[in-house]
Design an enzyme around this catalytic site. Structure first.
Site, short mmCIF file in Angstrom:
data_model
loop_
_atom_site.label_atom_id
_atom_site.label_comp_id
_atom_site.label_asym_id
_atom_site.label_seq_id
_atom_site.Cartn_x
_atom_site.Cartn_y
_atom_site.Cartn_z
CG ASP A 223 -8.14 64.02 59.29
OD1 ASP A 223 -7.91 64.76 60.26
OD2 ASP A 223 -7.25 63.55 58.55
CD GLU B 30 -8.33 68.57 60.74
OE1 GLU B 30 -7.36 68.66 61.50
OE2 GLU B 30 -8.26 68.08 59.60
#
Length: 677
Positions: free
Chosen positions: A327, A381
């Site tokens: 993330d 991401e």
């Protein structure tokens, strides 16, 4: 300097070769530095076997790294939460503290913390390496918990090899995966949701919010205890059982890991673990993330690299996760976290604003993960588009297997919000879903959890809105619902059919789950109404949600049935702005889209490889909530044209209804006859 493959494969990177080679050398040198004693990154990343609480043949031992501490005591229900001499740690070298206890001095389920002293202060702390952390239901106070069951869970499936051709990911959140207005559990997910995912055809799950986090509403992105699976969903053994059962079903399990930042909490988290501001995080103006109200790791510290790399290996080894979706990678890559920067060209990736320490850490993390498990999957991401992110480190990249195609969902939301149906341009759509670097694999997706959060809307809710409450009964004719369902199917099909790596869908979005996601918070009076999934909607035979679920399963089945589908070249055959027709082929599959809201076309000509075509998928089919305007029993024969004889191309004449898409499959090449077919 030498030219790495990243530059060789993209001549436009030639002006930045020195910077790319410099970054590569930083990774090589740091790896050499870290492994000079251990010999390998895997052996280096074993901190979880040394630090934290462990049971051995002599009893118990707990170790923590706290260089600024002056004294540390172990406190818990066994000491009535008092500092007792028996539970005082001893200082070792390099800021390491150690305490050894007899076997009968700690027991399974005992609660404990550290009473940390430092010059000028003292405070209670959850051990940084704790592997089990729970919250008291009455006081809401977090404590570490001894987890040493007599019969720990043993994995039944020892070896598992992910199926990645293609990778079809079902993004999910354990807590909101049940229908009741409460927090769901690992066990409920294993029993009730895994079978749904397998039936739908997805071969991977990407689980959010695994690492312990104090605030449920953070969606798991403000982590406090990096080695502890969230106890609000169940026990460590429950999580292992879930992963084991997923593997038995052939489902890969990817963890949404957060190494981009950490929660600011000091008692539950690492905020001022040993009393200092700069133990794990930057001690200067870079300490706090300007947008996330969290703390930023100092990736230049070997101890921090050791902590985070050990965290990667821990989840792979202890829980059998098959890889990670990292993330917030953009935030890690840039000193300004990518905020307020447009990233219009290559200079933006090599202008000195990049955090070389973070790039080095991510490169090492990818090398470690693939060394521990060569079949492991890593996904970034990342929205800036930095070249080489999903290129092997030895080629000058950062080493991820895939990168998220974050521009695609942004494009769909912007299109739905700002453009009339008549203004949807096929060429633009095709560009957006295929715009990627040729040397990097991507994960296409129309929407993830991001687009479902309160303040935004899912695609289906943006298309249909409150009509979903009144007109989703089968047999109820409503133009808005018909339009929304048609576009929902088309958007997903064009997004999935153009993948070069994988595809992702968020839990429930495949059947058009209504409304947004809103976790319990003060603003909604701590309600769980929108932090759940209403599976009963898709289970009901009288509702249209089944149509969307049926289409999603058929679409997934189609691409799974084609060997190496994601590797097959995409050949655009036709796009026409006025007609709003798009057609492209991947080997024997011909994808045809009519985005026009009103115009259906008879005998529409598509120039393609000669042969015999049959319908493989049709969004207008009644089983998918369509109008049944296409006769799927018809075999389509190509018609020769002397102008294209050398190209071995012939015309397909098709009926293409408005706002629909079809997939035709070439069944056999034939010698077309000069007759009126």
């Amino acid at each position: 300097m030498k030219r790495l493959n990243l530059v060789k494969n993209d001549p436009w990177l030639e002006p930045y070769n020195d910077t790319i080679e410099f970054r590569h050398r930083l990774t090589v040198d740091k790896k050499k530095e870290l492994t000079q004693k251990t010999g390998s990154l895997s052996d280096f990343a074993t901190g979880y076997l040394y630090f934290g609480l462990h049971r051995d043949k002599d009893g118990w031992v707990i170790r923590e790294w706290a260089p600024n501490a002056s004294e540390i005591y172990l406190i818990g229900n066994f000491s009535e939460w008092k500092e007792l001499p028996r539970y005082k740690f001893k200082a070792k070298k390099n800021g390491i503290w150690e305490l050894k206890l007899k076997a009968d001095e700690l027991h399974h389920l005992d609660l404990y913390k550290l009473s940390m002293h430092w010059p000028g202060g003292q405070g209670e702390r959850i051990p940084a390496w704790a592997t089990r952390v729970i919250q008291d239901e009455k006081t809401y106070i977090f404590s570490a918990q001894v987890w040493n069951p007599e019969k720990p869970y043993r994995f039944k499936k020892k070896k598992f090899v992910p199926q990645t051709s293609p990778l079809l990911i079902y993004e999910c959140h354990i807590g909101m995966a049940q229908e009741e207005e409460r927090v769901g559990t690992y066990d409920e997910f294993r029993r009730n949701v895994l079978p749904r995912i397998a039936k739908a055809g997805y071969n991977a799950i990407q689980i959010m919010a695994i690492q312990e986090h104090p605030y449920y509403g953070s969606f798991g992105y403000h982590v406090s205890s990096f080695f502890a699976p969230s106890s609000r969903f169940g026990t460590p053994d429950d999580l292992k059982h879930l992963i084991d059962d997923a593997h038995a079903l052939g489902i890969t399990v990817i963890m949404d890991i957060v190494h981009s930042h950490a929660v600011k909490n000091e008692v539950e988290g690492l905020g001022r673990y040993d009393g200092s501001y700069s133990q794990f995080f930057y001690g200067d103006g870079r300490r706090e993330h300007p947008a996330w109200d969290s703390l930023c790791f100092d990736y230049g510290k070997n101890e921090v690299i050791h902590f985070l790399l050990s965290n990667c290996k821990y989840w792979l080894e202890e829980y059998n996760f098959d890889g990670f979706r990292f993330d917030g990678v953009t935030s890690m890559l840039y000193y300004n976290h990518g905020l307020g920067k447009s990233f219009n060209g290559y200079p933006d990736y090599y202008d000195g604003g990049q955090d070389e320490n973070a790039i080095t850490y991510l490169s090492l993390a990818n090398e470690l993960i693939h060394a521990v498990n060569p079949n492991a999957i890593t996904i970034a991401e990342e929205m800036s588009g930095m070249p080489g992110l999903a290129v092997p480190t030895e080629d000058g990249g950062i080493g991820f297997d895939y990168r998220m195609a974050m521009g695609i969902p942004d494009f769909w939301i912007k299109t739905i919000k700002e453009k009339k149906d008549e203004d949807w341009k096929p060429a633009t759509i095709f560009w957006e879903v295929t715009n990627r670097r040729s040397d990097e694999k991507t994960i296409n997706y129309a929407e993830s959890h991001d687009q479902a959060l309160v303040g935004d809307k899912t695609i289906i809710f943006r298309l249909i809105d409150d009509k979903m409450y009144w007109h989703m009964m089968k047999g109820d004719k409503d133009f808005t619902v018909d339009r929304g369902m048609a576009l929902h199917k088309i958007i997903r099909l064009v997004t999935l059919s153009t993948i070069n790596g994988g595809y992702l869908n968020f839990m429930g979005n495949e059947f058009g789950h209504p409304e947004w996601i809103d976790f319990p918070r003060q603003g909604n009076e701590w309600s769980y109404k929108y932090a759940r999934r209403q599976w009963s909607l898709v289970d009901r035979e009288d509702l249209k949600y089944q149509y969307l679920a049926n289409f999603d399963a058929a679409m997934i089945s189609l691409v799974k049935g084609i060997k190496n589908f994601e590797k097959i070249p995409i050949e655009k055959i036709w796009d026409n702005e006025s007609d709003q027709i798009l057609a492209f082929r991947r080997k024997d599959l011909l994808f045809i889209f009519n985005f026009h809201p009103a115009k259906s076309y008879s005998d529409y000509g598509i120039l393609t490889s000669k042969g015999e075509y049959r319908t493989a998928l049709n969004t207008d089919s009644p089983q998918f909530g369509g109008f049944g305007l296409i006769d799927e029993s018809i075999t389509h024969f190509t018609i020769p044209d002397p102008l294209y004889k050398k190209e071995k191309k012939e015309w397909l004449k098709l009926y293409i209804p408005a706002r629909s898409a079809m997939v035709l499959k070439l069944h056999k090449n034939i010698k077309s006859k000069n007759n009126n077919i």
